[in-house]
Design a protein around this motif. Structure first.
Motif, PDB file in Angstrom:
ATOM      1  N   LYS A 529      68.386 -52.513 -84.305  1.00 49.54           N
ATOM      2  CA  LYS A 529      68.114 -51.105 -84.584  1.00 49.54           C
ATOM      3  C   LYS A 529      67.687 -50.877 -86.030  1.00 49.54           C
ATOM      4  O   LYS A 529      66.704 -50.167 -86.285  1.00 49.54           O
ATOM      5  CB  LYS A 529      69.351 -50.259 -84.262  1.00 49.54           C
ATOM      6  N   CYS A 533      64.094 -49.242 -87.113  1.00 53.69           N
ATOM      7  CA  CYS A 533      63.990 -48.026 -87.931  1.00 53.69           C
ATOM      8  C   CYS A 533      63.173 -48.273 -89.188  1.00 53.69           C
ATOM      9  O   CYS A 533      62.401 -47.404 -89.628  1.00 53.69           O
ATOM     10  CB  CYS A 533      65.387 -47.535 -88.300  1.00 53.69           C
ATOM     11  N   GLU A 562      68.764 -42.621 -76.458  1.00 52.46           N
ATOM     12  CA  GLU A 562      69.195 -43.404 -77.609  1.00 52.46           C
ATOM     13  C   GLU A 562      68.075 -43.591 -78.616  1.00 52.46           C
ATOM     14  O   GLU A 562      68.300 -43.546 -79.829  1.00 52.46           O
ATOM     15  CB  GLU A 562      69.714 -44.769 -77.145  1.00 52.46           C
ATOM     16  N   ASP A 565      67.759 -40.425 -80.460  1.00 53.20           N
ATOM     17  CA  ASP A 565      68.880 -40.264 -81.383  1.00 53.20           C
ATOM     18  C   ASP A 565      68.671 -41.089 -82.643  1.00 53.20           C
ATOM     19  O   ASP A 565      68.927 -40.625 -83.758  1.00 53.20           O
ATOM     20  CB  ASP A 565      70.183 -40.696 -80.697  1.00 53.20           C
ATOM     21  N   VAL A 566      68.202 -42.316 -82.470  1.00 60.54           N
ATOM     22  CA  VAL A 566      67.967 -43.179 -83.626  1.00 60.54           C
ATOM     23  C   VAL A 566      66.864 -42.607 -84.507  1.00 60.54           C
ATOM     24  O   VAL A 566      66.998 -42.538 -85.735  1.00 60.54           O
ATOM     25  CB  VAL A 566      67.614 -44.608 -83.168  1.00 60.54           C
ATOM     26  N   LEU A 568      65.690 -39.476 -84.717  1.00 63.17           N
ATOM     27  CA  LEU A 568      66.026 -38.199 -85.343  1.00 63.17           C
ATOM     28  C   LEU A 568      67.125 -38.362 -86.389  1.00 63.17           C
ATOM     29  O   LEU A 568      67.109 -37.680 -87.419  1.00 63.17           O
ATOM     30  CB  LEU A 568      66.460 -37.194 -84.270  1.00 63.17           C
ATOM     31  N   SER A 569      68.091 -39.258 -86.146  1.00 62.61           N
ATOM     32  CA  SER A 569      69.175 -39.449 -87.116  1.00 62.61           C
ATOM     33  C   SER A 569      68.683 -40.083 -88.401  1.00 62.61           C
ATOM     34  O   SER A 569      69.311 -39.932 -89.453  1.00 62.61           O
ATOM     35  CB  SER A 569      70.286 -40.302 -86.502  1.00 62.61           C
ATOM     36  N   THR A 570      67.572 -40.797 -88.324  1.00 59.67           N
ATOM     37  CA  THR A 570      66.991 -41.419 -89.523  1.00 59.67           C
ATOM     38  C   THR A 570      65.877 -40.568 -90.132  1.00 59.67           C
ATOM     39  O   THR A 570      65.162 -41.033 -91.016  1.00 59.67           O
ATOM     40  CB  THR A 570      66.449 -42.815 -89.184  1.00 59.67           C
ATOM     41  N   GLY A 571      65.708 -39.327 -89.649  1.00 59.58           N
ATOM     42  CA  GLY A 571      64.701 -38.427 -90.205  1.00 59.58           C
ATOM     43  C   GLY A 571      63.292 -38.685 -89.739  1.00 59.58           C
ATOM     44  O   GLY A 571      62.339 -38.131 -90.298  1.00 59.58           O
ATOM     45  N   ARG A 595      66.779 -30.186 -80.145  1.00 58.26           N
ATOM     46  CA  ARG A 595      67.093 -31.405 -80.880  1.00 58.26           C
ATOM     47  C   ARG A 595      66.084 -31.650 -81.990  1.00 58.26           C
ATOM     48  O   ARG A 595      66.450 -32.024 -83.112  1.00 58.26           O
ATOM     49  CB  ARG A 595      67.133 -32.603 -79.931  1.00 58.26           C
ATOM     50  N   GLU A 598      66.216 -28.739 -84.729  1.00 60.17           N
ATOM     51  CA  GLU A 598      67.397 -28.869 -85.576  1.00 60.17           C
ATOM     52  C   GLU A 598      67.217 -29.991 -86.590  1.00 60.17           C
ATOM     53  O   GLU A 598      67.586 -29.859 -87.765  1.00 60.17           O
ATOM     54  CB  GLU A 598      68.612 -29.133 -84.696  1.00 60.17           C
ATOM     55  N   ALA A 599      66.641 -31.134 -86.169  1.00 59.73           N
ATOM     56  CA  ALA A 599      66.393 -32.247 -87.086  1.00 59.73           C
ATOM     57  C   ALA A 599      65.369 -31.868 -88.146  1.00 59.73           C
ATOM     58  O   ALA A 599      65.489 -32.257 -89.313  1.00 59.73           O
ATOM     59  CB  ALA A 599      65.930 -33.468 -86.310  1.00 59.73           C
TER      60      ALA A 599
END
Length: 647
Positions: A529, A533, A562, A565-566, A568-571, A595, A598-599
């Motif tokens: 992962k 990224c 998933e 999620d990866v 969006l969580s990393t921008g 989702r 919000e990101a």
């Protein structure tokens, strides 16, 4: 010097020199008892070397008292009283409750520790046998070595009686005893090259199959094995009988060798051969699982490591048994240190020196005792081969800093030779690391050092990357990192993601994206992962990296949720939108707009939020003919945020 001889204690000021001094030195030379549990070794008239309590020497200053002189603080205390008779040797029991004193060749006098207790006698059973020596093998068990037998007795201190437990009839010319393993070696009087071995266990003696030691032929005759050519040492938890196969001084033929025979309950077998450069008189010590061979004539100490793979080669005895031949790992002289200061003193490597396992040297003539210490940092200057040096330091206490210093020095060369050397070093590092992780070595007993990937990255790779940042065409760092990955994989160690990130960032900085593509295509860089990224973040400079990242996510078996999620969580909001557009429209329609909005808002980038918001407005118009979100989308707060920001 890589080692110093420290902790000197002088007893000559309190012991008078007499004509009997040489006699007791010879007794000490013949004893050769161990350091850990050897409770008494005569090395001066009426004196003993006592090691149950570390660093203490017992010296008889005036008959009938015995005084203990501590090496640590120099204090003295009286511990017993003796009749006014000559003493050949004496030893305390393991719990210091009984003192055994040998005054004749036929018997022992046993003294209980209690004040005023009378002595009782233990006599040799065979009337024609002479008592050679004795050893305590338990608190209440004592072993007698006579000229014709080996006898084990139990001592009842309360009743002041003795009882024979076991005996073997065997002729004894000379003997060696290892207190730590309770193994006795004896040489036959008729055939001195045949060694009989005995394992002392609770209340019994187990005979080990004998071994015939073959020595070099000189003048057409085979040499007889002498006591001074044999000693027992322990390295890496194994007991060895060390046999010096020597030649006379000035001999023009081969140099001396020290053969190590592994001693087990099943037998005594050849295991290692330490090849020296000279002939002459040698003394052996061990320190931190290194075998030290002191040579008197050249005043030099040779070090051997029986576990080092780079300095050994497989060989075979005439009988077909396998063993390893070892080269010297380094050599240096001893330096005397008193109170933290090093100095050269007269009498270094004196002929009167006695070596006691593990790292003790006694000079009976000077009345001094030393303990050898090893400084890993100083070893660096005594071997030019970095691969050999690091393999040596990997098994030495406090060797980690010295290993890092040697790695830095080798990497600073940035040559093809240093790269080849580092490849060998990496294999040694990871081989030891794998042994430690698999618990195939006891790290509590042996000082194995590990350089993990995090330490290697921060101490070696990162400084090297900073040093070569202004050299974009330098490929040394890249080659070094690839060799490191190869070694990790070959040794079965999982590669951490930051090592892969170092490779990727280095390739991108050198504009070698094609090579990066090849590394990913042929799985030089494993899927993970963090790597995926990182590839997503490189799409602006290398657009194919986006598809490479998505393919990696799919190979990792990530679900679409998933993956989002990866991203969006990393921008990675825009890459997430592009990935969604590449999907089936019906599947993409099921992904909530909330989702992404919000990101985008969390990124604190107004233009990013604007682009994402307008993407969904256009999607709503295309899907329903209206720009409005449905109530189930729960996007009212984002509509208000858009109106406030862009009104």
């Amino acid at each position: 010097m890589p080692w110093t001889v420290v902790t000197r204690i002088s007893t000559s000021s309190t012991t008078k020199s007499t004509s009997t001094c040489s006699l007791f030195v010879m007794v000490a030379l013949k004893s050769r008892l161990g350091w850990k549990h050897a409770h008494c070794v005569c090395f001066q008239p009426n004196s003993c070397f006592k090691s149950k309590h570390p660093f203490s020497v017992s010296v008889s200053v005036s008959v009938p008292s015995i005084q203990v002189l501590s090496v640590k603080d120099g204090t003295e205390q009286t511990i017993a009283a003796l009749p006014r008779e000559p003493v050949l040797s004496m030893r305390y029991s393991l719990d210091d409750s009984i003192l055994a004193i040998r005054r004749s060749k036929r018997s022992l006098a046993l003294h209980n520790r209690e004040v005023g207790a009378s002595a009782y006698t233990l006599n040799v059973k065979n009337k024609i046998a002479e008592l050679r020596s004795f050893f305590w093998v338990a608190n209440d068990e004592i072993l007698l070595v006579t000229s014709l037998s080996v006898e084990l007795y139990r001592v009842n201190a309360r009743r002041r009686t003795t009882k024979q437990l076991k005996s073997y009839n065997v002729s004894v010319s000379w003997y060696q005893y290892s207190p730590s393993t309770k193994v006795l070696l004896t040489a036959s009087s008729l055939q001195p090259n045949i060694i009989n071995s005995f394992q002392l266990t609770r209340s019994t003696i187990v005979k080990i199959p004998r071994v015939d030691v073959v020595l070099p032929h000189l003048g057409g005759q085979s040499k007889a094995l002498k006591e001074q050519d044999v000693c027992m040492i322990r390295v890496y938890g194994r007991l060895y009988m060390a046999v010096t196969k020597n030649n006379p001084k000035g001999y023009a033929g081969p140099a001396a060798e020290i053969h190590l025979y592994l001693v087990t309950k099943e037998g005594v077998l050849p295991a290692h051969s330490l090849e020296l450069e000279v002939n002459g008189r040698f003394l052996l010590n061990t320190i931190d699982n290194l075998v030290l061979v002191h040579h008197q004539t050249t005043k030099c100490t040779y070090a051997f490591d029986v576990e080092a793979q780079l300095t050994r080669r497989r060989s075979m005895t005439p009988s077909g048994a396998d063993f390893f031949r070892h080269d010297i790992v380094f050599k240096a002289g001893l330096t005397i240190a008193n109170e933290g200061e090093e100095e050269e003193i007269e009498g270094t490597y004196a002929a009167s020196w006695l070596a006691f396992p593990t790292n003790v040297i006694i000079d009976p003539r000077a009345g001094s005792l030393w303990q050898i210490k090893l400084d890993p940092q100083r070893i660096i200057g005594y071997t030019a081969d970095t691969a050999h040096l690091i393999e040596l330091l990997l098994r030495r206490k406090g060797g980690q800093e010295a290993i890092l210093d040697a790695l830095r020095a080798e990497c600073e060369k940035r040559t093809a030779e240093s790269l080849a050397c580092m490849a060998i070093v990496f294999d040694s590092l990871h081989r030891v690391e794998q042994q430690v992780k698999s618990k195939s070595v006891d790290t509590r007993r042996f000082n194995y050092q590990t350089i993990d990937q995090k330490l290697m990255y921060h101490e070696i790779f990162q400084p090297l990357s900073d040093a070569t940042s202004d050299e974009p065409n330098s490929g040394f760092l890249m080659k070094l990192a690839v060799e490191y990955i190869r070694s990790l994989t070959a040794c079965g160690v999982a590669v951490q993601h930051f090592i892969y990130e170092l490779v990727i960032n280095t390739l991108v900085s050198q504009q070698k994206e094609y090579q990066l593509h090849q590394f990913l295509q042929y799985h030089v860089l494993d899927d993970s992962k963090p790597v995926a990224c990182l590839l997503l973040s490189l799409q602006s400079t290398y657009p194919p990296a986006f598809q490479l990242a998505l393919d990696m996510f799919k190979r990792l078996g990530q679900s679409q949720d998933e993956i989002f999620d990866v991203l969006l969580s990393t921008g990675q909001v825009l890459p997430a939108l592009r990935y969604m557009r590449s999907m089936d429209p019906e599947v993409a329609a099921t992904i909530p707009a909330r989702r992404f909005l919000e990101a985008a808002r969390a990124a604190s980038d107004d233009m990013l939020f604007y682009n994402v918001y307008m993407f969904y407005i256009n999607r709503n118009i295309a899907a329903r003919g209206s720009p409005d979100f449905l109530p189930m989308d729960q996007c009212g707060e984002f509509v208000k945020h858009f109106d406030v920001t862009f009104s």
